[in-house]
Design an enzyme around this catalytic site. Sequence first.
Site, PDB file in Angstrom:
ATOM      1  N   CYS A 279     -39.660 -26.158 -36.225  1.00  0.00           N
ATOM      2  CA  CYS A 279     -41.021 -25.696 -36.509  1.00  0.00           C
ATOM      3  C   CYS A 279     -41.094 -24.322 -37.184  1.00  0.00           C
ATOM      4  CB  CYS A 279     -41.899 -25.748 -35.256  1.00  0.00           C
ATOM      5  SG  CYS A 279     -41.094 -25.387 -33.707  1.00  0.00           S
ATOM      6  N   ARG A 308     -28.948 -27.993 -29.233  1.00  0.00           N
ATOM      7  CA  ARG A 308     -29.490 -27.637 -27.922  1.00  0.00           C
ATOM      8  C   ARG A 308     -28.382 -27.729 -26.892  1.00  0.00           C
ATOM      9  NH1 ARG A 308     -35.204 -31.109 -28.042  1.00  0.00           N
ATOM     10  NH2 ARG A 308     -36.008 -30.155 -29.949  1.00  0.00           N
ATOM     11  N   GLN A 326     -33.444 -34.511 -35.930  1.00  0.00           N
ATOM     12  CA  GLN A 326     -34.744 -35.000 -35.480  1.00  0.00           C
ATOM     13  C   GLN A 326     -35.620 -35.237 -36.697  1.00  0.00           C
ATOM     14  OE1 GLN A 326     -36.208 -33.617 -31.674  1.00  0.00           O
ATOM     15  NE2 GLN A 326     -38.049 -32.895 -32.683  1.00  0.00           N
ATOM     16  N   ASP A 328     -38.332 -34.565 -37.829  1.00  0.00           N
ATOM     17  CA  ASP A 328     -39.457 -33.659 -37.620  1.00  0.00           C
ATOM     18  C   ASP A 328     -40.451 -33.726 -38.775  1.00  0.00           C
ATOM     19  OD1 ASP A 328     -39.223 -32.396 -35.184  1.00  0.00           O
ATOM     20  OD2 ASP A 328     -37.795 -30.927 -35.920  1.00  0.00           O
ATOM     21  N   HIS A 330     -44.181 -31.375 -39.655  1.00  0.00           N
ATOM     22  CA  HIS A 330     -45.167 -30.389 -39.210  1.00  0.00           C
ATOM     23  C   HIS A 330     -46.323 -30.410 -40.175  1.00  0.00           C
ATOM     24  CE1 HIS A 330     -41.424 -29.089 -37.245  1.00  0.00           C
ATOM     25  NE2 HIS A 330     -42.238 -28.764 -36.255  1.00  0.00           N
ATOM     26  N   LYS A 411     -49.170 -32.689 -25.613  1.00  0.00           N
ATOM     27  CA  LYS A 411     -48.506 -33.629 -26.515  1.00  0.00           C
ATOM     28  C   LYS A 411     -48.801 -35.070 -26.118  1.00  0.00           C
ATOM     29  CE  LYS A 411     -44.131 -33.662 -23.939  1.00  0.00           C
ATOM     30  NZ  LYS A 411     -42.657 -33.649 -24.036  1.00  0.00           N
ATOM     31  N   HIS A 457     -47.049 -30.852 -34.470  1.00  0.00           N
ATOM     32  CA  HIS A 457     -45.613 -31.153 -34.497  1.00  0.00           C
ATOM     33  C   HIS A 457     -45.486 -32.649 -34.209  1.00  0.00           C
ATOM     34  CE1 HIS A 457     -44.612 -26.795 -33.435  1.00  0.00           C
ATOM     35  NE2 HIS A 457     -45.869 -26.904 -33.041  1.00  0.00           N
TER      36      HIS A 457
END
Length: 591
Positions: A279, A308, A326, A328, A330, A411, A457
Site C-alpha cells: 500500500c 512477512r 499478493q 494487490d 489500491h 474489511k 485495499h
Amino acid sequence: MEKEEFLAVYRHSMAHILAKAVIELFGKEKVQYAIGPQIENGLYYDFTLPRTLTADDYKMIEDKMREVIKRREDWTCKEVTKDEALELFKDQKFKTELIQELPADEKITIYYTGDDYVDLCRGPHVSNSQELMNVAFEVRSISGAYWRGDETKDQLQRIYVTAFADKNQLKEFKKFLREAAERDHKKLGPQQELFMFDETAPGMPYWLPRGWKLFNSLLSFWRGIHEEHGYQEISGPILSNSKLWQTSGHWGHYKDNMFIIPGEKEDESDYYAAKPMNCPNAILVYKSRLRSYRDLPFRVAQVDNIHRKEKSGELNGLFRVQMFRQDDAHILVTEDQIADEIKDIMSIATQIYGTFGLSYGAELSTRPDDFMGDIAVWDKAEASLKEILNDVYGEGNYEVNEGDGAFYGPKIDLKMKDALGREWQMGTIQLDFQLPLNFDMKYAAQDGTVKQPVMIHRAIFGSLERFIGILIENYKASFPFWLSPYQVGVVPIRTEHNEYAKKVVDALKAAGIRVEVDYADKNMNEKIKAFKTYHDPYIIVVGDKEASEGTVSITVRGQKQQLHDVSLEKLVEMCETMNREHSNELLTTAD
C-alpha cells in the site's frame, strides 16, 4: 442444543477423558496438564510427560480412554475461590499460572470426573461418562506445542483426537482425510516439479520451470481481467526506509512481523525493512503528481514480492510462507464512489472465482482493539461496508467477525470452498480512511476545494502462492487446459516421425500453446507415461498415418478413447478455444 453445540459439549468432555486417561497411564506426579479445548472435528490436550509419545502409543491411549468412559462416572461442577483453586492445583504449574492471572473476585469453576480427576474449566460438560459411550474417536496425531504459543516457554506434547457422534461420521471423516492427503500440495507440488523449498530460505518458495509457467498463466489471466476494469499495473521497491513504515503505521503495529535491516546508525530512522504490504508504494505513486476528481477512481494493481516473518512452526507449504506475491490493488475514490467501486470489485471476484468453479461468500471484519484513528471515522467506514453488503447479499446473508479488521480500517473477507468442501479465506476488501490522512493525500474537487480521497485495499487471490496451493489440491494437480504448465505433450512413435512431430510443435507454439515433445529414440509408451505423470491435458501421438495425412491422434486426460484423424488445424483451433474461454472442461471431441 443445536448440533454444533451438542458436538462441542461432547468433544470438550472427551478432552477431559483424554487428560484423565493420560494421567492414569503415566502417573499423576509425572504429568503436567495444560489446556484441552474442543476443535473442529475433535479435540486436543497439551501435556508435559516423562517420555516422548509415538504412534505406537495411540492404541494404548484410546484403550485407556474407553476404559474411563465405561466406568460411567459422574461429572460434578463446583464453584471455588481463587485461593481454593490455587491450593487444588498447587502441583500443576500451567493451571496455577492461569489461575494467578484471574481477578481476585473471579468466578472460578472446576469439573470433577469421578473422584480422582479435576480440571479447571468453564464447561459445560456431560453429566455422566455413559453419555460418551457411543462417541466414535481415534487418536489422530501427536505434535509439539509451546505453552501459550510462546517458543520461549515450556515445550508440550499435544495429543489430537478425532471425535464424532457415531462410527459412520468418523468413517466419512477418515475418507475425507485420505482424499485430502492424496491432494496434498506439499506432496504433489514437488512431484509435478512445480516448486521447491530450501533450508537457506525457510518459507520462501522456489518456482521451478513447470510451476513458473502455471504461475504466469494465472497472472496473465488476472492481468487481462484487470485491464478490462481500468486498472494500471505498477511495481515498487522491496526495501524502504523505516520512515515510510512509521508514517503508514506498520512500524508501530506490524514491526515484529517485518524483516528489518539496520543501517549505519543505531537510530531506527536509518533502518530499512522489506515490505510486508504494497500500500505505501501505491500511495507514493498517487502522490507523485497533483490529482483531481477527474483522476478518480485511481486504480493501481501490483504483484511485487512481499515478506512477512512467521514462526518456523507455522510455515506450511505454499499456504503459509514468508515471501509471496499478493495480487494487490489500491483504489483511491471519492466517498460517493465507494459503493460502486466495491460492487465492481465483487464482480471481479465473481468472474475470477467462477472461472475455477469456486463459490464464495463474504465476511465483514470490524474495528480491532489496536485500531488507528478516530472511532467516528471507523463507525462511518463500517456503516458503509454494511450498507454495500446488505445491497449485494441482503441483510443477514453474510457473516460479521467483530474485532478482526485491519488496524487502519474495516474489511470484507471473501471465503471460498474447494472440491472437498473446505473453506478458505482468500480475497479481502479493506476500506481505509486513515492512510490517506497519514500521508496527506489530496485531490482537487469539482467545486474547487481540496479534499481527501478514500483508499480501498483489495486482493482477490490473496497470496498467489497460497491460491496456487489451493488449486493444486482442488484439481489434484490436473489443471484446466488454459492453466496447465504444459498443455500438450507430443509423442513421435519412432525417430523417423520427429520431422512431422516438429511441424506439430511449431504450429502449436505459433498459436501460443505450451507444448513439450520427446524426440528420443525410446519406446512410445514410455514417452506417453512420462507426459501422463505430469498430467498434460492432451498427449499427441504421431506416426506414419498421421504424418502422411497431416493429422494427429489425441489422448485426452481422463478419457479412455482416443480422438483419431484430427487435422492439425483443428487441433490448434481446439487448444485456442480452451485458452480463450478459460474452460474448466477439456474438449473431448473434434466436431
